[in-house]
Design an enzyme around this catalytic site. Structure first.
Site, PDB file in Angstrom:
ATOM      1  N   GLU A 134     -25.138  12.267  -3.096  1.00 50.02           N
ATOM      2  CA  GLU A 134     -24.583  10.975  -2.693  1.00 50.02           C
ATOM      3  C   GLU A 134     -25.538  10.182  -1.808  1.00 50.02           C
ATOM      4  OE1 GLU A 134     -20.470   9.254  -0.617  1.00 50.02           O
ATOM      5  OE2 GLU A 134     -20.872  11.398  -0.643  1.00 50.02           O
ATOM      6  N   GLU A 167     -11.654   6.406  -1.546  1.00 51.62           N
ATOM      7  CA  GLU A 167     -12.177   6.943  -0.286  1.00 51.62           C
ATOM      8  C   GLU A 167     -12.217   5.807   0.737  1.00 51.62           C
ATOM      9  OE1 GLU A 167     -15.585  10.234   0.621  1.00 51.62           O
ATOM     10  OE2 GLU A 167     -16.310   8.197   0.297  1.00 51.62           O
TER      11      GLU A 167
END
Length: 279
Positions: free
Chosen positions: A155, A256
């Site tokens: 990520e 998220e």
């Protein structure tokens, strides 16, 4: 197309955190969702007691939701840490101790995506040393993921909120993905495209999607500014997800985002109830 055409899951490490961990899967199910994801829940322990793992597994199964994504141990998150795998010494050791624990837990719930946060730069340590250690640990993680039929995610975060994290652009994270795949020959390392983080870095999101959709294994969203629900900021998230779909992405989209001052269940008004269950 639009939001109703996506497969959403709820990140239970940022949403429903007003509830104890073991109550969150049921809360997500009550809100209409059938899939969830998690950061590593035991921030102080890469190897929790089996009873703790069993209790969380039971909570997920009893709620009738699918665990679709799980982070490896990442240090204090939320908190000052952004992963452990590139941090020499004890943190790297803790990451390695966690690899098989996380993989086996994921396997027990049919979870097929494991996210490995890279870790912050450490003052006084050569970045090249950290990058070498990171590759070693990511290779181990990729092999463990492959053992359970899962992908390994890498990520990119954002520099304003994570100034010591070295992967703060899509190209930087994808370069690591490519190195891991070259080292293992497995091809199971993928890019985690978090549209909020990339927007905070000022990246051209349509261009990122065009360039990297084929290497993307998971997508996460929050609006910007504020990291709130879609519609609370200015990102054209519906259009961006449509573009991803047209580019061939068929995976999950992780919610998220921060729910604000209200209970998490009140933060989903942007998504029709009938669009929350995975199809």
């Amino acid at each position: 197309m639009g939001f109703a055409d996506q497969r959403f899951n709820v990140n239970l490490s940022i949403l429903f955190t007003e509830l104890p961990l073991l109550e969150r899967p049921a809360a997500a199910a009550a809100a209409g969702f059938t899939a969830v994801e998690l950061w590593w829940p035991w921030i102080d322990s890469p190897t929790p007691e089996q009873a703790e793992l069993d209790a969380l597994k039971k909570a997920v199964e009893d709620a009738g939701v699918q665990l679709t994504g799980l982070n490896f141990y990442a240090g204090r998150l939320p908190g000052p840490d952004r992963g452990a795998l590139s941090v020499p010494g004890e943190e790297s050791d803790r990451f390695r101790a966690n690899i098989d624990v996380a993989a086996d837990f994921a396997k027990s719930l049919g979870c097929t995506a494991l996210n490995a946060l890279y870790g912050n730069r450490v003052e006084g340590v050569d970045p090249a040393e950290q990058d070498g250690l990171a590759l070693e640990n990511l290779v181990l993680a990729a092999r463990a993921a492959d053992r359970i039929g899962a992908i390994l995610l890498v990520e990119a975060l954002n520099k304003p909120e994570s100034p010591l994290y070295p992967l703060v652009s899509a190209p930087a994270a994808v370069a690591v993905v490519d190195k891991v795949n070259e080292a293992t020959g497995l091809g199971n390392a993928k890019f985690l495209m978090d549209l909020y983080h990339l927007s905070m870095n000022g990246e051209d999101l349509p261009r990122v999607i065009d360039a990297y959709a084929a290497k993307t294994g998971h997508v996460q969203i929050a609006d910007n500014p504020g990291r709130g629900a879609p519609g609370t900021g200015s990102l054209p998230l519906e259009e961006l997800l449509d573009q991803l779909g047209k580019a061939g992405y068929e995976g999950w989209v992780g919610l998220e985002y921060k729910p604000g001052d209200n209970p998490s269940a009140a933060s989903f008004s942007w998504l029709p109830a009938q669009a929350r269950a995975a199809r």
